[in-house]
Scaffold this motif. Sequence first.
Motif, short mmCIF file in Angstrom:
data_model
loop_
_atom_site.label_atom_id
_atom_site.label_comp_id
_atom_site.label_asym_id
_atom_site.label_seq_id
_atom_site.Cartn_x
_atom_site.Cartn_y
_atom_site.Cartn_z
N PRO B 31 -14.18 -1.25 4.09
CA PRO B 31 -12.85 -1.11 3.49
C PRO B 31 -12.51 -2.33 2.62
O PRO B 31 -13.23 -3.32 2.61
CB PRO B 31 -11.94 -1.08 4.70
CG PRO B 31 -12.65 -1.93 5.71
CD PRO B 31 -14.12 -1.76 5.46
N TYR B 32 -11.42 -2.21 1.89
CA TYR B 32 -10.80 -3.37 1.28
C TYR B 32 -9.87 -3.97 2.34
O TYR B 32 -9.08 -3.25 2.94
CB TYR B 32 -10.00 -2.96 0.05
CG TYR B 32 -10.84 -2.35 -1.04
CD1 TYR B 32 -11.06 -0.97 -1.08
CD2 TYR B 32 -11.42 -3.15 -2.02
CE1 TYR B 32 -11.84 -0.41 -2.08
CE2 TYR B 32 -12.20 -2.58 -3.02
CZ TYR B 32 -12.40 -1.21 -3.04
OH TYR B 32 -13.17 -0.67 -4.02
N GLY B 53 -18.86 -8.91 -1.92
CA GLY B 53 -19.43 -10.23 -2.15
C GLY B 53 -19.44 -11.10 -0.92
O GLY B 53 -19.63 -10.62 0.21
N ASP B 54 -19.22 -12.38 -1.11
CA ASP B 54 -19.26 -13.37 -0.03
C ASP B 54 -18.34 -12.95 1.11
O ASP B 54 -17.15 -12.67 0.90
CB ASP B 54 -18.83 -14.73 -0.57
CG ASP B 54 -19.14 -15.87 0.38
OD1 ASP B 54 -19.11 -17.03 -0.07
OD2 ASP B 54 -19.41 -15.61 1.57
N THR B 55 -18.88 -12.93 2.31
CA THR B 55 -18.10 -12.42 3.44
C THR B 55 -17.11 -13.44 3.98
O THR B 55 -16.29 -13.10 4.82
CB THR B 55 -19.04 -11.97 4.57
OG1 THR B 55 -19.89 -13.07 4.93
CG2 THR B 55 -19.90 -10.80 4.12
N LEU B 56 -17.19 -14.68 3.54
CA LEU B 56 -16.21 -15.70 3.93
C LEU B 56 -15.25 -15.87 2.75
O LEU B 56 -15.65 -16.28 1.67
CB LEU B 56 -16.90 -17.01 4.27
CG LEU B 56 -15.99 -18.12 4.82
CD1 LEU B 56 -15.35 -17.69 6.14
CD2 LEU B 56 -16.78 -19.40 5.01
N VAL B 57 -13.99 -15.58 3.00
CA VAL B 57 -12.99 -15.56 1.93
C VAL B 57 -11.99 -16.69 2.17
O VAL B 57 -11.48 -16.85 3.28
CB VAL B 57 -12.25 -14.21 1.93
CG1 VAL B 57 -11.22 -14.17 0.82
CG2 VAL B 57 -13.23 -13.06 1.78
N GLN B 58 -11.71 -17.43 1.11
CA GLN B 58 -10.71 -18.50 1.20
C GLN B 58 -9.37 -17.99 0.69
O GLN B 58 -9.31 -17.23 -0.28
CB GLN B 58 -11.15 -19.70 0.36
CG GLN B 58 -12.50 -20.29 0.77
CD GLN B 58 -12.49 -20.82 2.20
OE1 GLN B 58 -11.52 -21.44 2.63
NE2 GLN B 58 -13.58 -20.56 2.94
N GLY B 59 -8.31 -18.43 1.34
CA GLY B 59 -6.99 -18.00 0.92
C GLY B 59 -6.06 -19.17 0.68
O GLY B 59 -6.49 -20.31 0.61
N ILE B 60 -4.79 -18.84 0.63
CA ILE B 60 -3.79 -19.88 0.41
C ILE B 60 -3.44 -20.55 1.74
O ILE B 60 -3.78 -20.03 2.81
CB ILE B 60 -2.52 -19.30 -0.24
CG1 ILE B 60 -1.85 -18.26 0.66
CG2 ILE B 60 -2.83 -18.71 -1.61
CD1 ILE B 60 -0.49 -17.81 0.20
N PHE B 63 -6.00 -21.13 4.89
CA PHE B 63 -6.56 -20.05 5.70
C PHE B 63 -7.87 -19.53 5.10
O PHE B 63 -8.09 -19.58 3.90
CB PHE B 63 -5.57 -18.89 5.81
CG PHE B 63 -4.42 -19.16 6.73
CD1 PHE B 63 -3.24 -19.70 6.25
CD2 PHE B 63 -4.52 -18.88 8.09
CE1 PHE B 63 -2.17 -19.97 7.11
CE2 PHE B 63 -3.46 -19.14 8.95
CZ PHE B 63 -2.29 -19.68 8.46
N GLU B 64 -8.72 -19.01 5.98
CA GLU B 64 -9.92 -18.32 5.57
C GLU B 64 -10.13 -17.13 6.51
O GLU B 64 -9.55 -17.07 7.59
CB GLU B 64 -11.16 -19.23 5.60
CG GLU B 64 -11.54 -19.69 6.98
CD GLU B 64 -12.79 -20.56 6.98
OE1 GLU B 64 -13.11 -21.20 5.96
OE2 GLU B 64 -13.46 -20.60 8.03
N ALA B 65 -10.94 -16.18 6.08
CA ALA B 65 -11.26 -15.03 6.92
C ALA B 65 -12.70 -14.66 6.68
O ALA B 65 -13.25 -14.85 5.58
CB ALA B 65 -10.35 -13.85 6.61
N GLU B 66 -13.33 -14.12 7.71
CA GLU B 66 -14.73 -13.73 7.62
C GLU B 66 -14.87 -12.25 7.92
O GLU B 66 -14.42 -11.77 8.97
CB GLU B 66 -15.59 -14.54 8.59
CG GLU B 66 -17.08 -14.24 8.41
CD GLU B 66 -17.96 -15.17 9.22
OE1 GLU B 66 -17.45 -15.89 10.09
OE2 GLU B 66 -19.18 -15.18 8.95
N PHE B 67 -15.49 -11.53 7.01
CA PHE B 67 -15.79 -10.12 7.19
C PHE B 67 -17.13 -9.99 7.92
O PHE B 67 -18.14 -10.55 7.47
CB PHE B 67 -15.86 -9.41 5.84
CG PHE B 67 -16.40 -8.01 5.90
CD1 PHE B 67 -17.58 -7.67 5.26
CD2 PHE B 67 -15.72 -7.04 6.61
CE1 PHE B 67 -18.07 -6.38 5.32
CE2 PHE B 67 -16.20 -5.74 6.68
CZ PHE B 67 -17.38 -5.41 6.03
N LYS B 68 -17.12 -9.27 9.04
CA LYS B 68 -18.36 -9.01 9.78
C LYS B 68 -18.51 -7.50 9.92
O LYS B 68 -17.84 -6.86 10.74
CB LYS B 68 -18.32 -9.68 11.15
CG LYS B 68 -18.36 -11.20 11.08
CD LYS B 68 -18.48 -11.82 12.47
CE LYS B 68 -18.59 -13.33 12.37
NZ LYS B 68 -18.68 -13.98 13.70
#
Lengths: 114, 113
Positions: B31-32, B53-60, B63-68
């Motif tokens: 999903p998105y 793309g890259d499963t580790l996403v940086q935010g504001i 914070f960061e989140a990892e898609f597994k």
Amino acid sequence: NAGVTQTPKFQVLKTGQSMTLQCAQDMNHEYMSWYRQDPGMGLRLIHYSVGAGITDQGEVPNGYNVSRSTTEDFPLRLLSAAPSQTSVYFCASKRQGRPQETQYFGPGTRLLVL
Amino acid sequence: AQSVTQPDIHITVSEGASLELRCNYSYGATPYLFWYVQSPGQGLQLLLKYFSGDTLVQGIKGFEAEFKRSQSSFNLRKPSVHWSDAAEYFCAAIMDSNYQLIWGAGTKLIIKP
């Protein structure tokens, strides 16, 4: 840019009364939507619009009407308020077309129906 | 059925400690994915999003989140929380062609001084 604005911030209604929640955006977004937020339930989509003159139902449309006569405005109408409509209502907008577009939210309207 | 689950209703963390908020989705494809934050009495603000793309996403806000994919998860992390991070955090996903967001129930973050 004001972004997404909503009025009023707070409203108390009696059962059976009608009212309109106002929503406006100044980002020229095609897509606009209304959500309600209830404790423990996240956000639930009421109605949405992909452009002027086009509206569609979301997950919980009963008791609510919408119209979209301009790109900027997307009012939500409660025709005959019920206590079950006590909630916080959020309007949101985004550019249409790509699913990864960011959705921008207004500050919300707190509605209490007695 | 497509769904987004946030297993923790409340989480309490000491200021300066690390944070992980859990999010799981139920969907047969990728999903998105989005994380939003709602400060008290405010609207929702996007923290970060993942769509490819890259499963580790940086935010504001650090914070960061990892898609597994193997765990159908998109957990939100922050190495050191600040008192101003106290808020409610919502995970959401787009899982079909109508591009509508499906929301988790939210996790309320409480910061201990």
